[in-house]
Structures are given as structure tokens and as C-alpha cells.
Design a protein around this motif. Structure first.
Motif, short mmCIF file in Angstrom:
data_model
loop_
_atom_site.label_atom_id
_atom_site.label_comp_id
_atom_site.label_asym_id
_atom_site.label_seq_id
_atom_site.Cartn_x
_atom_site.Cartn_y
_atom_site.Cartn_z
N ASN A 152 0.83 -1.20 0.00
CA ASN A 152 0.00 0.00 0.00
C ASN A 152 0.87 1.25 0.00
N THR A 153 0.57 2.14 -0.92
CA THR A 153 1.32 3.39 -1.00
C THR A 153 0.48 4.59 -0.57
N ALA A 154 -0.77 4.34 -0.22
CA ALA A 154 -1.65 5.44 0.20
C ALA A 154 -1.10 6.09 1.46
N GLN A 155 -1.14 7.42 1.49
CA GLN A 155 -0.60 8.18 2.62
C GLN A 155 -1.28 7.79 3.93
N ILE A 165 2.22 -6.97 35.16
CA ILE A 165 1.85 -8.00 34.18
C ILE A 165 0.42 -7.78 33.71
N GLN A 166 -0.48 -7.45 34.61
CA GLN A 166 -1.87 -7.22 34.22
C GLN A 166 -1.99 -6.02 33.30
N VAL A 167 -1.27 -4.95 33.58
CA VAL A 167 -1.28 -3.78 32.70
C VAL A 167 -0.66 -4.14 31.35
N PHE A 168 0.44 -4.87 31.39
CA PHE A 168 1.11 -5.35 30.17
C PHE A 168 0.13 -6.12 29.29
N GLU A 169 -0.60 -7.06 29.88
CA GLU A 169 -1.56 -7.87 29.13
C GLU A 169 -2.70 -7.02 28.58
N LYS A 170 -3.19 -6.09 29.36
CA LYS A 170 -4.30 -5.23 28.94
C LYS A 170 -3.88 -4.37 27.75
N ILE A 171 -2.74 -3.72 27.86
CA ILE A 171 -2.27 -2.85 26.77
C ILE A 171 -2.00 -3.66 25.52
N TRP A 172 -1.37 -4.83 25.66
CA TRP A 172 -1.09 -5.66 24.49
C TRP A 172 -2.39 -6.12 23.84
N SER A 173 -3.35 -6.49 24.63
CA SER A 173 -4.64 -6.92 24.09
C SER A 173 -5.30 -5.80 23.29
N GLU A 174 -5.26 -4.60 23.82
CA GLU A 174 -5.84 -3.45 23.11
C GLU A 174 -5.09 -3.17 21.82
N ASN A 175 -3.77 -3.24 21.87
CA ASN A 175 -2.97 -3.00 20.67
C ASN A 175 -3.20 -4.07 19.61
N LYS A 176 -3.35 -5.32 20.05
CA LYS A 176 -3.65 -6.41 19.11
C LYS A 176 -4.98 -6.18 18.42
N THR A 177 -5.98 -5.80 19.20
CA THR A 177 -7.31 -5.54 18.65
C THR A 177 -7.23 -4.43 17.61
N ASP A 178 -6.56 -3.34 17.95
CA ASP A 178 -6.41 -2.22 17.01
C ASP A 178 -5.67 -2.65 15.75
N PHE A 179 -4.61 -3.42 15.93
CA PHE A 179 -3.83 -3.85 14.77
C PHE A 179 -4.62 -4.79 13.88
N ARG A 180 -5.34 -5.71 14.47
CA ARG A 180 -6.15 -6.63 13.67
C ARG A 180 -7.24 -5.88 12.90
N ARG A 181 -7.81 -4.87 13.52
CA ARG A 181 -8.81 -4.04 12.85
C ARG A 181 -8.15 -3.33 11.65
N PHE A 182 -6.96 -2.78 11.88
CA PHE A 182 -6.21 -2.12 10.80
C PHE A 182 -5.94 -3.11 9.67
N LEU A 183 -5.49 -4.31 10.02
CA LEU A 183 -5.22 -5.32 8.98
C LEU A 183 -6.46 -5.62 8.15
N SER A 184 -7.56 -5.80 8.83
CA SER A 184 -8.80 -6.15 8.10
C SER A 184 -9.26 -5.01 7.21
N GLU A 185 -8.97 -3.77 7.57
CA GLU A 185 -9.36 -2.62 6.77
C GLU A 185 -8.41 -2.38 5.62
N SER A 186 -7.16 -2.80 5.77
CA SER A 186 -6.17 -2.46 4.76
C SER A 186 -5.80 -3.58 3.80
N LEU A 187 -6.32 -4.77 4.04
CA LEU A 187 -6.01 -5.88 3.12
C LEU A 187 -7.15 -6.14 2.17
#
Length: 126
Positions: free
Chosen positions: A42-45, A104-126
Motif C-alpha cells: 500500500n502506498t496510500a498516505q 503484568i496485568q497492565v502489560f496484558e491489557k495494553i497488548w490486548s488493546e494494541n492487538k485488537t487495534d492492529f487486527r482491525r487495521f489489517l482487516s481494513e487495509s487488506l
């Protein structure tokens, strides 16, 4: 009043946390590969901006993984030294690792949120 636990309980918990951190580290590598693929296709800005956003998140996550892994190893070593110097160490109760558990609980929470956001991005951009 802080709670107390046996060394075996604490050691088991630390090993579980180490496994979680290592799993995130492996998962992060996969996500970085997927991000590189999206970037190459993808080359879109708008996409490039989001790729940069996730690159930053992944860099920071890798740093957090390393910091947490190091802290877990140090804590495990310190517990081992306490037991080593005490013949009845396996029967002695130690302070619970409340602060580390919270991290560890904060680590897991933040990673879970980031994974969700990234997966959403992947589904929108592929």
C-alpha cells in the motif's frame, strides 16, 4: 498487610509471566512481518501513517517485553538466592509479588488493546 506465598508458588507464577512475555514477543514478530507486508502493498498516505503508528507501538512493545523479561529474571534470581541461603527456604513464606503482578496485568491489557487495534487495521487495509 501484604500477603505471603511459598517460594514454589512465586516461582511458578514468575515462570507463567515469563511465558506470557515470550508469547507476546513471538506474536510481535508475526505482527511486524504482517505490517511490513501491508506497507509494501500500500502506498496510500493514510495507510503509511497508520503503518508508522503501529511501527512505533511495536518498537515500544518490544522494549517493554525486554524490560519485563529482565525484571522477572532478576526477581526469580533474588528469590532463588533467599532460598539458597536458608535450609528451610522452601517452607518460608515470602511477600507476594503484588507490584509485579500489577505490571503484568497492565502489560496484558495494553497488548490486548494494541492487538485488537492492529487486527482491525489489517482487516481494513487488506
Amino acid at each position: 498487610m501484604s500477603s505471603k506465598k511459598h517460594i514454589t508458588e512465586l516461582h511458578t507464577e514468575i515462570n507463567e509471566w515469563k511465558s506470557k512475555v515470550n508469547f507476546v514477543k513471538d506474536e510481535l514478530k508475526t505482527f511486524q512481518d504482517q505490517l511490513a507486508s501491508v506497507s509494501a502493498q500500500n502506498t496510500a498516505q493514510e495507510i503509511k501513517i497508520k503503518v508508522g503508528h503501529f511501527e512505533s507501538i511495536f518498537i515500544r512493545q518490544d522494549e517493554v517485553n525486554d524490560e519485563l523479561s529482565h525484571e522477572l529474571q532478576i526477581t526469580d534470581n533474588e528469590l532463588g538466592e533467599k532460598v539458597k541461603g536458608n535450609p528451610a527456604g522452601d517452607r518460608v513464606l515470602f511477600d507476594d509479588l503484588v507490584e509485579l503482578r500489577d505490571k503484568i496485568q497492565v502489560f496484558e491489557k495494553i497488548w490486548s488493546e494494541n492487538k485488537t487495534d492492529f487486527r482491525r487495521f489489517l482487516s481494513e487495509s487488506l
